[in-house]
Design an enzyme around this catalytic site. Structure first.
Site, PDB file in Angstrom:
ATOM      1  N   LYS A 287      28.635 -53.179  11.847  1.00 45.32           N
ATOM      2  CA  LYS A 287      27.525 -52.568  12.602  1.00 45.32           C
ATOM      3  C   LYS A 287      26.624 -51.899  11.566  1.00 45.32           C
ATOM      4  CE  LYS A 287      25.729 -49.326  14.223  1.00 45.32           C
ATOM      5  NZ  LYS A 287      24.338 -48.925  13.841  1.00 45.32           N
TER       6      LYS A 287
ATOM      7  N   GLU B 234      33.347 -42.607   3.887  1.00 48.10           N
ATOM      8  CA  GLU B 234      32.572 -42.329   2.658  1.00 48.10           C
ATOM      9  C   GLU B 234      31.333 -41.570   3.106  1.00 48.10           C
ATOM     10  OE1 GLU B 234      33.671 -42.951  -0.282  1.00 48.10           O
ATOM     11  OE2 GLU B 234      35.283 -44.363   0.116  1.00 48.10           O
TER      12      GLU B 234
ATOM     13  N   CYS C  96      23.955 -41.249  -1.997  1.00 47.52           N
ATOM     14  CA  CYS C  96      24.945 -40.185  -1.783  1.00 47.52           C
ATOM     15  C   CYS C  96      25.332 -39.504  -3.088  1.00 47.52           C
ATOM     16  CB  CYS C  96      26.169 -40.772  -1.110  1.00 47.52           C
ATOM     17  SG  CYS C  96      26.768 -42.239  -1.946  1.00 47.52           S
TER      18      CYS C  96
ATOM     19  N   GLU D 217      22.515 -31.518   1.253  1.00 46.43           N
ATOM     20  CA  GLU D 217      22.095 -32.835   0.770  1.00 46.43           C
ATOM     21  C   GLU D 217      20.658 -33.082   1.243  1.00 46.43           C
ATOM     22  OE1 GLU D 217      23.778 -36.316   2.797  1.00 46.43           O
ATOM     23  OE2 GLU D 217      24.162 -37.159   0.818  1.00 46.43           O
TER      24      GLU D 217
HETATM   25  P1  NAD Z   1      24.420 -41.744   9.633  1.00 44.15           P
HETATM   26  O1  NAD Z   1      25.728 -41.034   9.603  1.00 44.15           O
HETATM   27  O2  NAD Z   1      23.344 -41.202  10.480  1.00 44.15           O
HETATM   28  O3  NAD Z   1      24.623 -43.267  10.108  1.00 44.15           O
HETATM   29  C1  NAD Z   1      25.506 -44.148   9.438  1.00 44.15           C
HETATM   30  C2  NAD Z   1      25.910 -45.264  10.388  1.00 44.15           C
HETATM   31  O4  NAD Z   1      26.659 -44.686  11.465  1.00 44.15           O
HETATM   32  C3  NAD Z   1      24.734 -46.007  11.039  1.00 44.15           C
HETATM   33  O5  NAD Z   1      25.050 -47.382  11.162  1.00 44.15           O
HETATM   34  C4  NAD Z   1      24.668 -45.371  12.415  1.00 44.15           C
HETATM   35  O6  NAD Z   1      24.090 -46.218  13.386  1.00 44.15           O
HETATM   36  C5  NAD Z   1      26.137 -45.145  12.697  1.00 44.15           C
HETATM   37  N1  NAD Z   1      26.451 -44.132  13.712  1.00 44.15           N
HETATM   38  C6  NAD Z   1      25.715 -43.066  14.086  1.00 44.15           C
HETATM   39  N2  NAD Z   1      26.337 -42.390  15.081  1.00 44.15           N
HETATM   40  C7  NAD Z   1      27.499 -43.027  15.324  1.00 44.15           C
HETATM   41  C8  NAD Z   1      28.587 -42.810  16.222  1.00 44.15           C
HETATM   42  N3  NAD Z   1      28.587 -41.800  17.084  1.00 44.15           N
HETATM   43  N4  NAD Z   1      29.619 -43.664  16.186  1.00 44.15           N
HETATM   44  C9  NAD Z   1      29.635 -44.698  15.318  1.00 44.15           C
HETATM   45  N5  NAD Z   1      28.634 -44.971  14.462  1.00 44.15           N
HETATM   46  C10 NAD Z   1      27.576 -44.136  14.451  1.00 44.15           C
HETATM   47  O7  NAD Z   1      23.966 -41.866   8.114  1.00 44.15           O
HETATM   48  P2  NAD Z   1      22.621 -42.464   7.514  1.00 44.15           P
HETATM   49  O8  NAD Z   1      21.520 -41.500   7.774  1.00 44.15           O
HETATM   50  O9  NAD Z   1      22.457 -43.880   7.947  1.00 44.15           O
HETATM   51  O10 NAD Z   1      22.983 -42.494   5.956  1.00 44.15           O
HETATM   52  C11 NAD Z   1      22.820 -41.423   5.092  1.00 44.15           C
HETATM   53  C12 NAD Z   1      24.136 -40.714   4.837  1.00 44.15           C
HETATM   54  O11 NAD Z   1      25.099 -41.627   4.313  1.00 44.15           O
HETATM   55  C13 NAD Z   1      24.003 -39.628   3.783  1.00 44.15           C
HETATM   56  O12 NAD Z   1      24.665 -38.459   4.205  1.00 44.15           O
HETATM   57  C14 NAD Z   1      24.692 -40.224   2.561  1.00 44.15           C
HETATM   58  O13 NAD Z   1      25.194 -39.290   1.653  1.00 44.15           O
HETATM   59  C15 NAD Z   1      25.764 -41.033   3.188  1.00 44.15           C
HETATM   60  N6  NAD Z   1      26.223 -42.057   2.253  1.00 44.15           N
HETATM   61  C16 NAD Z   1      27.471 -41.918   1.676  1.00 44.15           C
HETATM   62  C17 NAD Z   1      27.916 -42.855   0.738  1.00 44.15           C
HETATM   63  C18 NAD Z   1      29.270 -42.735   0.084  1.00 44.15           C
HETATM   64  O14 NAD Z   1      29.704 -43.706  -0.525  1.00 44.15           O
HETATM   65  N7  NAD Z   1      29.957 -41.611   0.164  1.00 44.15           N
HETATM   66  C19 NAD Z   1      27.083 -43.923   0.389  1.00 44.15           C
HETATM   67  C20 NAD Z   1      25.833 -44.021   0.981  1.00 44.15           C
HETATM   68  C21 NAD Z   1      25.412 -43.089   1.925  1.00 44.15           C
END
Ligand code: NAD
Length: 485
Positions: free
Chosen positions: A175, A249, A283, A383
Protein backbone atom coordinates in the site's frame (compact mmCIF):
# COMPACT_ATOMS: atom_id res chain seq x y z
CA UNK A 1 4.47 5.03 -18.72
CA UNK A 2 2.02 6.98 -16.52
CA UNK A 3 -0.93 6.30 -18.86
CA UNK A 4 -0.62 2.53 -18.38
CA UNK A 5 -0.64 2.91 -14.60
CA UNK A 6 -3.46 5.42 -14.26
CA UNK A 7 -6.24 4.17 -11.97
CA UNK A 8 -4.72 0.67 -11.73
CA UNK A 9 -4.23 -1.84 -8.94
CA UNK A 10 -2.00 -4.92 -9.14
CA UNK A 11 -4.02 -7.96 -8.17
CA UNK A 12 -3.20 -11.56 -9.00
CA UNK A 13 -0.60 -10.67 -11.61
CA UNK A 14 -2.80 -8.16 -13.49
CA UNK A 15 -2.66 -4.36 -13.56
CA UNK A 16 -6.44 -4.12 -13.40
CA UNK A 17 -8.64 -0.99 -13.46
CA UNK A 18 -9.71 0.07 -9.96
CA UNK A 19 -13.45 0.09 -9.22
CA UNK A 20 -13.24 3.60 -7.71
CA UNK A 21 -10.47 5.58 -9.44
CA UNK A 22 -11.29 8.85 -7.73
CA UNK A 23 -8.12 10.08 -5.94
CA UNK A 24 -6.24 12.71 -7.98
CA UNK A 25 -2.42 12.70 -8.02
CA UNK A 26 -0.69 16.02 -8.73
CA UNK A 27 2.75 17.20 -9.79
CA UNK A 28 4.09 19.15 -6.77
CA UNK A 29 6.16 21.40 -9.03
CA UNK A 30 3.18 22.72 -10.98
CA UNK A 31 0.06 21.68 -9.09
CA UNK A 32 -1.24 20.02 -12.27
CA UNK A 33 -3.07 16.71 -12.03
CA UNK A 34 -1.03 13.89 -13.56
CA UNK A 35 -3.47 11.04 -12.98
CA UNK A 36 -5.82 9.30 -10.58
CA UNK A 37 -5.57 6.27 -8.35
CA UNK A 38 -8.13 3.90 -7.02
CA UNK A 39 -9.60 4.00 -3.56
CA UNK A 40 -9.36 0.21 -3.16
CA UNK A 41 -12.69 -1.30 -2.10
CA UNK A 42 -12.94 -4.01 0.53
CA UNK A 43 -13.57 -6.55 -2.29
CA UNK A 44 -10.37 -5.45 -4.04
CA UNK A 45 -8.39 -5.67 -0.77
CA UNK A 46 -9.81 -9.17 -0.17
CA UNK A 47 -8.92 -10.18 -3.74
CA UNK A 48 -5.33 -8.98 -3.29
CA UNK A 49 -4.97 -10.81 0.01
CA UNK A 50 -6.52 -14.02 -1.35
CA UNK A 51 -4.16 -13.89 -4.30
CA UNK A 52 -1.11 -13.39 -2.04
CA UNK A 53 -2.29 -16.27 0.17
CA UNK A 54 -2.74 -18.64 -2.82
CA UNK A 55 0.70 -17.73 -4.13
CA UNK A 56 2.46 -18.13 -0.79
CA UNK A 57 3.03 -21.92 -0.54
CA UNK A 58 4.24 -22.40 -4.14
CA UNK A 59 6.55 -19.37 -3.88
CA UNK A 60 7.94 -20.48 -0.52
CA UNK A 61 8.47 -23.99 -1.92
CA UNK A 62 10.67 -22.76 -4.79
CA UNK A 63 14.38 -23.44 -4.44
CA UNK A 64 16.12 -20.31 -3.11
CA UNK A 65 18.12 -20.23 -6.32
CA UNK A 66 14.91 -19.99 -8.36
CA UNK A 67 13.66 -17.08 -6.23
CA UNK A 68 17.06 -15.47 -6.66
CA UNK A 69 16.76 -15.73 -10.45
CA UNK A 70 13.41 -13.92 -10.31
CA UNK A 71 14.92 -11.12 -8.22
CA UNK A 72 17.95 -10.78 -10.51
CA UNK A 73 15.59 -10.51 -13.50
CA UNK A 74 13.56 -7.88 -11.65
CA UNK A 75 16.73 -5.86 -10.98
CA UNK A 76 17.64 -6.08 -14.67
CA UNK A 77 14.26 -4.94 -16.03
CA UNK A 78 14.16 -2.06 -13.54
CA UNK A 79 17.67 -0.87 -14.44
CA UNK A 80 16.87 -1.14 -18.16
CA UNK A 81 13.93 1.26 -17.77
CA UNK A 82 15.44 3.54 -15.10
CA UNK A 83 14.97 6.75 -17.10
CA UNK A 84 11.23 6.32 -17.63
CA UNK A 85 10.70 5.21 -14.03
CA UNK A 86 12.68 8.22 -12.77
CA UNK A 87 10.46 10.60 -14.71
CA UNK A 88 7.36 9.03 -13.17
CA UNK A 89 8.87 9.56 -9.73
CA UNK A 90 9.79 13.19 -10.42
CA UNK A 91 6.31 13.95 -11.69
CA UNK A 92 4.64 12.74 -8.51
CA UNK A 93 7.30 13.43 -5.86
CA UNK A 94 9.21 16.47 -7.13
CA UNK A 95 12.85 15.34 -6.74
CA UNK A 96 15.11 16.15 -9.73
CA UNK A 97 15.23 13.44 -12.41
CA UNK A 98 18.91 12.61 -11.85
CA UNK A 99 18.27 12.00 -8.16
CA UNK A 100 15.17 9.93 -8.98
CA UNK A 101 17.23 7.88 -11.44
CA UNK A 102 19.81 7.27 -8.72
CA UNK A 103 17.04 5.95 -6.47
CA UNK A 104 15.76 3.61 -9.20
CA UNK A 105 19.28 2.24 -9.71
CA UNK A 106 19.58 1.66 -5.96
CA UNK A 107 16.30 -0.26 -6.14
CA UNK A 108 17.84 -2.44 -8.87
CA UNK A 109 20.89 -2.98 -6.62
CA UNK A 110 18.55 -4.01 -3.79
CA UNK A 111 16.99 -6.66 -6.04
CA UNK A 112 20.42 -8.13 -6.77
CA UNK A 113 21.55 -7.92 -3.14
CA UNK A 114 18.52 -9.85 -1.86
CA UNK A 115 18.71 -12.29 -4.79
CA UNK A 116 22.10 -13.27 -3.43
CA UNK A 117 20.98 -13.30 0.20
CA UNK A 118 18.11 -15.65 -0.75
CA UNK A 119 20.65 -18.39 -1.43
CA UNK A 120 22.32 -17.97 1.96
CA UNK A 121 19.53 -18.79 4.38
CA UNK A 122 21.46 -21.06 6.69
CA UNK A 123 20.18 -22.85 9.76
CA UNK A 124 21.99 -23.89 12.92
CA UNK A 125 22.75 -27.11 14.78
CA UNK A 126 22.76 -26.66 18.54
CA UNK A 127 24.39 -29.11 21.00
CA UNK A 128 22.04 -30.67 23.59
CA UNK A 129 22.75 -31.79 27.17
CA UNK A 130 23.08 -35.39 26.03
CA UNK A 131 24.59 -36.69 22.79
CA UNK A 132 21.51 -38.63 21.64
CA UNK A 133 19.68 -35.43 20.70
CA UNK A 134 20.18 -33.03 17.81
CA UNK A 135 18.63 -29.58 17.81
CA UNK A 136 18.33 -28.06 14.37
CA UNK A 137 17.04 -24.57 13.78
CA UNK A 138 15.67 -23.83 10.32
CA UNK A 139 14.22 -20.61 8.96
CA UNK A 140 10.87 -20.43 7.24
CA UNK A 141 9.05 -17.54 5.55
CA UNK A 142 6.44 -15.83 7.71
CA UNK A 143 3.66 -15.77 5.10
CA UNK A 144 1.73 -12.85 3.62
CA UNK A 145 3.24 -9.41 4.26
CA UNK A 146 1.52 -6.02 4.14
CA UNK A 147 4.00 -3.29 3.17
CA UNK A 148 2.87 0.26 3.91
CA UNK A 149 5.19 2.96 2.58
CA UNK A 150 5.65 6.76 2.62
CA UNK A 151 6.26 9.20 -0.22
CA UNK A 152 9.80 10.49 0.31
CA UNK A 153 11.69 7.55 -1.28
CA UNK A 154 8.85 5.92 -3.22
CA UNK A 155 11.04 3.30 -4.94
CA UNK A 156 13.60 2.30 -2.30
CA UNK A 157 11.16 2.07 0.58
CA UNK A 158 8.96 -0.29 -1.44
CA UNK A 159 12.04 -2.15 -2.66
CA UNK A 160 13.60 -2.95 0.72
CA UNK A 161 10.36 -4.64 1.79
CA UNK A 162 9.56 -6.26 -1.54
CA UNK A 163 13.03 -7.76 -2.03
CA UNK A 164 13.55 -8.85 1.60
CA UNK A 165 10.11 -10.50 1.66
CA UNK A 166 10.41 -12.24 -1.72
CA UNK A 167 13.93 -13.49 -0.98
CA UNK A 168 12.65 -15.02 2.27
CA UNK A 169 9.77 -16.77 0.46
CA UNK A 170 6.94 -14.47 1.54
CA UNK A 171 4.31 -12.90 -0.71
CA UNK A 172 3.32 -9.26 -0.40
CA UNK A 173 0.51 -6.71 -0.64
CA UNK A 174 1.88 -3.18 -0.98
CA UNK A 175 0.00 0.00 0.00
CA UNK A 176 2.03 2.99 -1.23
CA UNK A 177 1.57 6.59 -0.09
CA UNK A 178 -1.39 8.35 -1.70
CA UNK A 179 0.75 11.07 -3.28
CA UNK A 180 3.39 8.76 -4.83
CA UNK A 181 1.51 5.65 -6.00
CA UNK A 182 2.76 5.53 -9.59
CA UNK A 183 6.36 4.64 -8.73
CA UNK A 184 5.04 1.63 -6.79
CA UNK A 185 2.74 0.66 -9.68
CA UNK A 186 5.68 1.03 -12.10
CA UNK A 187 7.62 -1.42 -9.89
CA UNK A 188 4.58 -3.71 -9.97
CA UNK A 189 4.64 -3.62 -13.75
CA UNK A 190 8.31 -4.58 -13.70
CA UNK A 191 7.44 -7.57 -11.46
CA UNK A 192 5.05 -8.75 -14.21
CA UNK A 193 7.72 -8.19 -16.90
CA UNK A 194 10.27 -10.10 -14.80
CA UNK A 195 7.91 -13.09 -14.72
CA UNK A 196 7.36 -13.11 -10.98
CA UNK A 197 4.49 -15.57 -10.51
CA UNK A 198 1.02 -14.09 -10.24
CA UNK A 199 -0.13 -13.27 -6.73
CA UNK A 200 3.37 -12.99 -5.27
CA UNK A 201 3.26 -9.17 -5.55
CA UNK A 202 0.03 -7.17 -5.21
CA UNK A 203 -0.54 -3.41 -4.92
CA UNK A 204 -3.63 -1.70 -3.53
CA UNK A 205 -3.92 2.09 -3.43
CA UNK A 206 -5.95 4.52 -1.37
CA UNK A 207 -6.00 6.46 1.89
CA UNK A 208 -3.85 5.08 4.70
CA UNK A 209 -6.60 5.52 7.26
CA UNK A 210 -8.90 3.22 5.22
CA UNK A 211 -6.91 0.92 2.93
CA UNK A 212 -3.76 0.81 5.11
CA UNK A 213 -5.85 0.36 8.23
CA UNK A 214 -7.80 -2.51 6.62
CA UNK A 215 -4.52 -4.35 6.03
CA UNK A 216 -3.32 -3.67 9.59
CA UNK A 217 -6.54 -5.10 11.04
CA UNK A 218 -6.80 -8.06 8.67
CA UNK A 219 -6.24 -11.49 10.18
CA UNK A 220 -5.01 -12.73 6.79
CA UNK A 221 -1.81 -10.67 7.13
CA UNK A 222 1.11 -12.36 8.90
CA UNK A 223 3.47 -9.39 9.05
CA UNK A 224 3.32 -5.64 8.68
CA UNK A 225 6.35 -3.84 7.28
CA UNK A 226 5.69 -0.14 7.80
CA UNK A 227 7.74 2.95 7.05
CA UNK A 228 6.27 6.31 7.97
CA UNK A 229 5.75 8.72 10.82
CA UNK A 230 6.14 7.72 14.47
CA UNK A 231 2.55 8.82 15.09
CA UNK A 232 1.07 6.44 12.50
CA UNK A 233 3.54 3.71 13.50
CA UNK A 234 2.33 3.83 17.09
CA UNK A 235 -1.29 3.85 15.90
CA UNK A 236 -0.61 0.75 13.78
CA UNK A 237 1.02 -1.03 16.72
CA UNK A 238 -2.01 -0.26 18.86
CA UNK A 239 -4.68 -1.07 16.31
CA UNK A 240 -3.60 -4.51 15.06
CA UNK A 241 -6.44 -6.86 15.98
CA UNK A 242 -4.40 -10.06 15.90
CA UNK A 243 -0.84 -10.87 16.92
CA UNK A 244 1.45 -10.34 13.94
CA UNK A 245 5.09 -9.59 13.31
CA UNK A 246 5.90 -5.92 12.68
CA UNK A 247 8.80 -3.83 11.58
CA UNK A 248 8.26 -0.13 12.08
CA UNK A 249 10.73 2.26 10.44
CA UNK A 250 9.69 5.64 11.78
CA UNK A 251 10.66 9.28 12.09
CA UNK A 252 13.95 10.86 13.09
CA UNK A 253 15.44 14.04 14.52
CA UNK A 254 19.04 13.47 13.59
CA UNK A 255 22.00 15.40 15.05
CA UNK A 256 25.43 16.09 13.59
CA UNK A 257 28.40 16.84 15.87
CA UNK A 258 31.38 18.73 14.43
CA UNK A 259 34.31 18.60 16.85
CA UNK A 260 37.35 20.87 17.06
CA UNK A 261 39.46 18.25 15.21
CA UNK A 262 37.05 18.06 12.23
CA UNK A 263 37.90 18.73 8.61
CA UNK A 264 35.75 21.85 8.33
CA UNK A 265 35.23 21.73 4.56
CA UNK A 266 34.19 18.06 4.67
CA UNK A 267 31.80 18.76 7.56
CA UNK A 268 30.18 21.65 5.68
CA UNK A 269 29.82 19.58 2.52
CA UNK A 270 28.31 16.68 4.50
CA UNK A 271 25.95 18.97 6.39
CA UNK A 272 24.68 20.57 3.18
CA UNK A 273 24.15 17.21 1.50
CA UNK A 274 22.30 15.54 4.34
CA UNK A 275 20.25 18.60 5.37
CA UNK A 276 19.03 19.57 1.91
CA UNK A 277 19.06 16.50 -0.35
CA UNK A 278 15.51 15.52 -1.34
CA UNK A 279 14.55 18.89 0.26
CA UNK A 280 15.37 17.43 3.68
CA UNK A 281 12.47 14.97 3.26
CA UNK A 282 14.45 12.01 4.52
CA UNK A 283 14.14 10.26 7.85
CA UNK A 284 17.93 10.44 8.32
CA UNK A 285 18.17 14.14 7.36
CA UNK A 286 20.48 16.22 9.53
CA UNK A 287 18.00 18.35 11.48
CA UNK A 288 20.41 19.99 13.93
CA UNK A 289 24.14 20.58 14.05
CA UNK A 290 26.33 21.11 17.13
CA UNK A 291 29.69 22.71 16.31
CA UNK A 292 32.73 23.15 18.58
CA UNK A 293 32.77 26.82 19.54
CA UNK A 294 36.27 27.35 18.06
CA UNK A 295 34.94 26.44 14.58
CA UNK A 296 31.42 27.81 14.97
CA UNK A 297 31.49 31.10 13.02
CA UNK A 298 33.66 29.69 10.20
CA UNK A 299 31.30 26.72 9.90
CA UNK A 300 28.26 29.01 9.73
CA UNK A 301 29.77 31.24 7.07
CA UNK A 302 30.71 28.26 4.90
CA UNK A 303 27.39 26.42 5.34
CA UNK A 304 25.39 29.59 4.59
CA UNK A 305 27.41 30.17 1.39
CA UNK A 306 27.04 26.52 0.33
CA UNK A 307 23.28 26.65 0.88
CA UNK A 308 23.02 29.87 -1.12
CA UNK A 309 24.90 28.22 -3.98
CA UNK A 310 22.45 25.31 -4.38
CA UNK A 311 20.06 25.29 -7.35
CA UNK A 312 16.33 24.94 -6.76
CA UNK A 313 14.31 24.12 -9.89
CA UNK A 314 11.53 22.05 -11.45
CA UNK A 315 13.21 18.63 -11.36
CA UNK A 316 11.66 17.52 -14.64
CA UNK A 317 12.94 20.55 -16.55
CA UNK A 318 16.31 20.66 -14.77
CA UNK A 319 17.33 17.05 -14.00
CA UNK A 320 20.61 18.21 -12.41
CA UNK A 321 19.04 20.66 -9.92
CA UNK A 322 20.17 20.26 -6.31
CA UNK A 323 16.61 20.60 -4.98
CA UNK A 324 13.29 20.13 -6.74
CA UNK A 325 9.80 20.78 -5.44
CA UNK A 326 8.81 19.52 -2.02
CA UNK A 327 6.33 16.67 -2.25
CA UNK A 328 3.28 18.48 -0.85
CA UNK A 329 2.05 21.50 1.09
CA UNK A 330 2.36 19.67 4.43
CA UNK A 331 6.17 19.51 4.78
CA UNK A 332 6.47 22.99 3.23
CA UNK A 333 4.13 24.49 5.83
CA UNK A 334 5.95 22.68 8.65
CA UNK A 335 9.26 24.08 7.38
CA UNK A 336 7.85 27.61 7.47
CA UNK A 337 6.43 27.02 10.97
CA UNK A 338 9.74 25.75 12.33
CA UNK A 339 11.56 28.70 10.78
CA UNK A 340 9.12 31.24 12.27
CA UNK A 341 9.35 29.54 15.67
CA UNK A 342 13.18 29.59 15.59
CA UNK A 343 13.32 33.27 14.62
CA UNK A 344 10.78 34.17 17.32
CA UNK A 345 13.01 32.43 19.87
CA UNK A 346 16.08 34.41 18.81
CA UNK A 347 17.73 32.33 16.04
CA UNK A 348 19.76 34.04 13.30
CA UNK A 349 18.78 33.45 9.65
CA UNK A 350 21.92 32.79 7.57
CA UNK A 351 20.57 31.48 4.26
CA UNK A 352 17.24 30.86 2.53
CA UNK A 353 14.05 31.38 4.47
CA UNK A 354 11.85 31.92 1.41
CA UNK A 355 10.65 30.37 -1.85
CA UNK A 356 12.92 30.84 -4.87
CA UNK A 357 11.76 33.53 -7.29
CA UNK A 358 9.61 32.41 -10.22
CA UNK A 359 8.15 29.32 -8.55
CA UNK A 360 4.93 30.69 -7.11
CA UNK A 361 2.82 27.67 -8.12
CA UNK A 362 4.64 24.61 -6.74
CA UNK A 363 5.92 23.68 -3.29
CA UNK A 364 9.40 25.19 -3.46
CA UNK A 365 11.65 26.52 -0.67
CA UNK A 366 15.27 27.67 -0.63
CA UNK A 367 17.70 25.67 1.54
CA UNK A 368 17.68 27.43 4.88
CA UNK A 369 20.26 27.71 7.68
CA UNK A 370 19.47 29.16 11.10
CA UNK A 371 22.14 29.71 13.77
CA UNK A 372 22.23 30.14 17.57
CA UNK A 373 19.46 27.57 17.99
CA UNK A 374 18.41 26.14 21.36
CA UNK A 375 16.26 23.24 22.50
CA UNK A 376 13.47 25.76 23.15
CA UNK A 377 12.94 25.70 19.40
CA UNK A 378 10.92 23.16 17.38
CA UNK A 379 13.68 22.98 14.77
CA UNK A 380 16.00 21.33 17.34
CA UNK A 381 13.44 19.01 18.92
CA UNK A 382 10.98 17.93 16.19
CA UNK A 383 11.37 16.31 12.79
CA UNK A 384 10.90 19.12 10.23
CA UNK A 385 11.10 17.05 7.00
CA UNK A 386 12.07 20.15 5.03
CA UNK A 387 15.14 21.97 3.64
CA UNK A 388 16.11 23.69 6.88
CA UNK A 389 18.77 23.03 9.51
CA UNK A 390 19.44 24.53 12.94
CA UNK A 391 22.99 25.09 14.23
CA UNK A 392 24.28 25.63 17.80
CA UNK A 393 27.75 25.86 19.39
CA UNK A 394 29.10 23.56 22.15
CA UNK A 395 32.03 23.71 24.57
CA UNK A 396 32.55 20.09 25.69
CA UNK A 397 31.94 16.74 24.04
CA UNK A 398 29.67 15.67 26.92
CA UNK A 399 27.54 18.76 26.34
CA UNK A 400 27.26 17.88 22.63
CA UNK A 401 26.35 14.26 23.46
CA UNK A 402 23.70 15.33 25.99
CA UNK A 403 22.11 17.65 23.42
CA UNK A 404 22.33 15.09 20.62
CA UNK A 405 20.63 12.42 22.77
CA UNK A 406 18.00 14.85 24.08
CA UNK A 407 15.24 13.48 21.87
CA UNK A 408 12.66 10.70 21.78
CA UNK A 409 14.06 9.62 18.39
CA UNK A 410 17.03 7.33 17.73
CA UNK A 411 17.47 6.78 13.99
CA UNK A 412 20.76 8.25 12.73
CA UNK A 413 23.48 10.57 13.97
CA UNK A 414 26.58 12.05 12.36
CA UNK A 415 30.07 12.90 13.59
CA UNK A 416 32.76 14.91 11.89
CA UNK A 417 36.10 14.54 13.75
CA UNK A 418 39.66 13.53 12.93
CA UNK A 419 40.79 12.63 16.46
CA UNK A 420 40.40 8.85 16.99
CA UNK A 421 39.60 9.20 20.69
CA UNK A 422 36.85 11.71 19.95
CA UNK A 423 35.41 9.42 17.27
CA UNK A 424 35.34 6.40 19.59
CA UNK A 425 33.89 8.36 22.52
CA UNK A 426 31.13 9.89 20.43
CA UNK A 427 30.15 6.85 18.39
CA UNK A 428 29.70 4.79 21.55
CA UNK A 429 27.76 7.47 23.43
CA UNK A 430 25.28 8.37 20.70
CA UNK A 431 21.98 6.57 21.35
CA UNK A 432 21.14 5.90 17.70
CA UNK A 433 20.73 2.87 15.45
CA UNK A 434 23.16 4.39 12.93
CA UNK A 435 26.23 6.57 13.47
CA UNK A 436 28.00 7.90 10.35
CA UNK A 437 31.52 9.20 10.98
CA UNK A 438 33.12 11.60 8.49
CA UNK A 439 30.40 10.79 5.95
CA UNK A 440 26.64 11.28 5.74
CA UNK A 441 25.45 8.04 4.18
CA UNK A 442 24.15 6.34 7.30
CA UNK A 443 22.33 3.58 5.42
CA UNK A 444 23.93 1.16 2.95
CA UNK A 445 22.21 -1.92 1.59
CA UNK A 446 24.80 -4.35 3.05
CA UNK A 447 24.39 -3.37 6.72
CA UNK A 448 21.35 -3.44 9.06
CA UNK A 449 19.47 -0.18 9.21
CA UNK A 450 16.93 0.59 11.92
CA UNK A 451 15.93 3.03 14.59
CA UNK A 452 15.57 2.82 18.35
CA UNK A 453 13.24 4.62 20.78
CA UNK A 454 10.38 6.28 18.83
CA UNK A 455 12.26 5.74 15.55
CA UNK A 456 11.03 2.20 15.36
CA UNK A 457 11.59 -1.52 15.81
CA UNK A 458 13.29 -4.00 13.50
CA UNK A 459 15.73 -3.67 10.63
CA UNK A 460 15.83 -3.24 6.89
CA UNK A 461 18.93 -3.66 4.69
CA UNK A 462 21.54 -6.35 5.12
CA UNK A 463 20.95 -9.96 6.02
CA UNK A 464 18.80 -8.76 8.94
CA UNK A 465 16.45 -7.11 6.45
CA UNK A 466 15.60 -10.56 5.05
CA UNK A 467 15.54 -12.42 8.38
CA UNK A 468 12.77 -10.01 9.50
CA UNK A 469 10.54 -11.96 7.05
CA UNK A 470 11.39 -15.37 8.52
CA UNK A 471 10.34 -17.46 11.50
CA UNK A 472 12.75 -19.78 13.25
CA UNK A 473 11.73 -23.40 13.72
CA UNK A 474 13.50 -25.59 16.27
CA UNK A 475 13.48 -29.30 15.36
CA UNK A 476 14.71 -31.46 18.28
CA UNK A 477 15.31 -35.08 17.36
CA UNK A 478 16.28 -38.04 19.52
CA UNK A 479 18.51 -40.64 17.88
CA UNK A 480 19.54 -44.13 18.84
CA UNK A 481 22.57 -46.12 17.84
CA UNK A 482 21.41 -48.14 14.77
CA UNK A 483 20.86 -51.82 15.37
CA UNK A 484 23.92 -53.86 14.59
CA UNK A 485 26.21 -50.85 14.46
P1 NAD B 1 2.73 8.69 7.26
O1 NAD B 1 2.95 7.97 8.55
O2 NAD B 1 1.76 9.79 7.23
O3 NAD B 1 2.26 7.65 6.12
C1 NAD B 1 3.02 6.51 5.78
C2 NAD B 1 2.12 5.48 5.13
O4 NAD B 1 1.16 5.05 6.11
C3 NAD B 1 1.30 6.00 3.94
O5 NAD B 1 1.19 4.99 2.96
C4 NAD B 1 -0.06 6.26 4.57
O6 NAD B 1 -1.12 6.19 3.63
C5 NAD B 1 -0.14 5.11 5.56
N1 NAD B 1 -1.08 5.28 6.67
C6 NAD B 1 -1.53 6.43 7.22
N2 NAD B 1 -2.42 6.17 8.20
C7 NAD B 1 -2.52 4.83 8.29
C8 NAD B 1 -3.25 3.94 9.13
N3 NAD B 1 -4.09 4.38 10.06
N4 NAD B 1 -3.10 2.62 8.95
C9 NAD B 1 -2.25 2.14 8.01
N5 NAD B 1 -1.55 2.93 7.17
C10 NAD B 1 -1.66 4.26 7.32
O7 NAD B 1 4.17 9.16 6.78
P2 NAD B 1 4.57 10.03 5.52
O8 NAD B 1 4.19 11.45 5.78
O9 NAD B 1 4.10 9.37 4.27
O10 NAD B 1 6.17 9.88 5.54
C11 NAD B 1 7.02 10.67 6.29
C12 NAD B 1 7.46 9.97 7.56
O11 NAD B 1 8.10 8.73 7.25
C13 NAD B 1 8.51 10.77 8.31
O12 NAD B 1 8.20 10.80 9.69
C14 NAD B 1 9.80 10.00 8.06
O13 NAD B 1 10.79 10.18 9.04
C15 NAD B 1 9.31 8.61 8.00
N6 NAD B 1 10.28 7.77 7.29
C16 NAD B 1 11.02 6.86 8.02
C17 NAD B 1 11.99 6.08 7.37
C18 NAD B 1 12.83 5.08 8.13
O14 NAD B 1 13.47 4.26 7.48
N7 NAD B 1 12.86 5.09 9.45
C19 NAD B 1 12.21 6.25 6.00
C20 NAD B 1 11.45 7.19 5.31
C21 NAD B 1 10.47 7.94 5.96
Amino acid sequence: MLDDLDGRLLIDGQLCPAEAPDIPVCDPATGEQIGVIGHATSQEIEAALASARRAFRPWAALAPKARAEHLHRLGNVIAADADAMARVMTQEQGKPVNEARGEIMKLAETCHFYAEEATRVHGETIPNDTTDFDSTVIREPIGVVAAITPWNYPAELVGWKLCGALAAGCTIVIKPAEITPFTALAIGRKCIEAGIPQGVVNIVTGPGSVVGQALVEHTGIDKIAFTGSSKVGLHIQRSATSVKRMTLELGGNCPMIVTKSADLAAAVQGAARRSFRNCGQICIAVNRIYVARTLYEDFLTALGATADGLTVANGLENPKADLGAMASAEPLNKTKEHLADALEHGARLLAGGHAPEGFEKGYFFRPTVVADCTHEMQIMTEETFGPIVGVAPFDTLDEAIAKANDTTYGLASYVFAKDADEIRYLSRALDYGNVAVNNVDAGIINAPYGGRKQSGVGYEHGREGMLEYMNFKHIRTRFEVPEGA
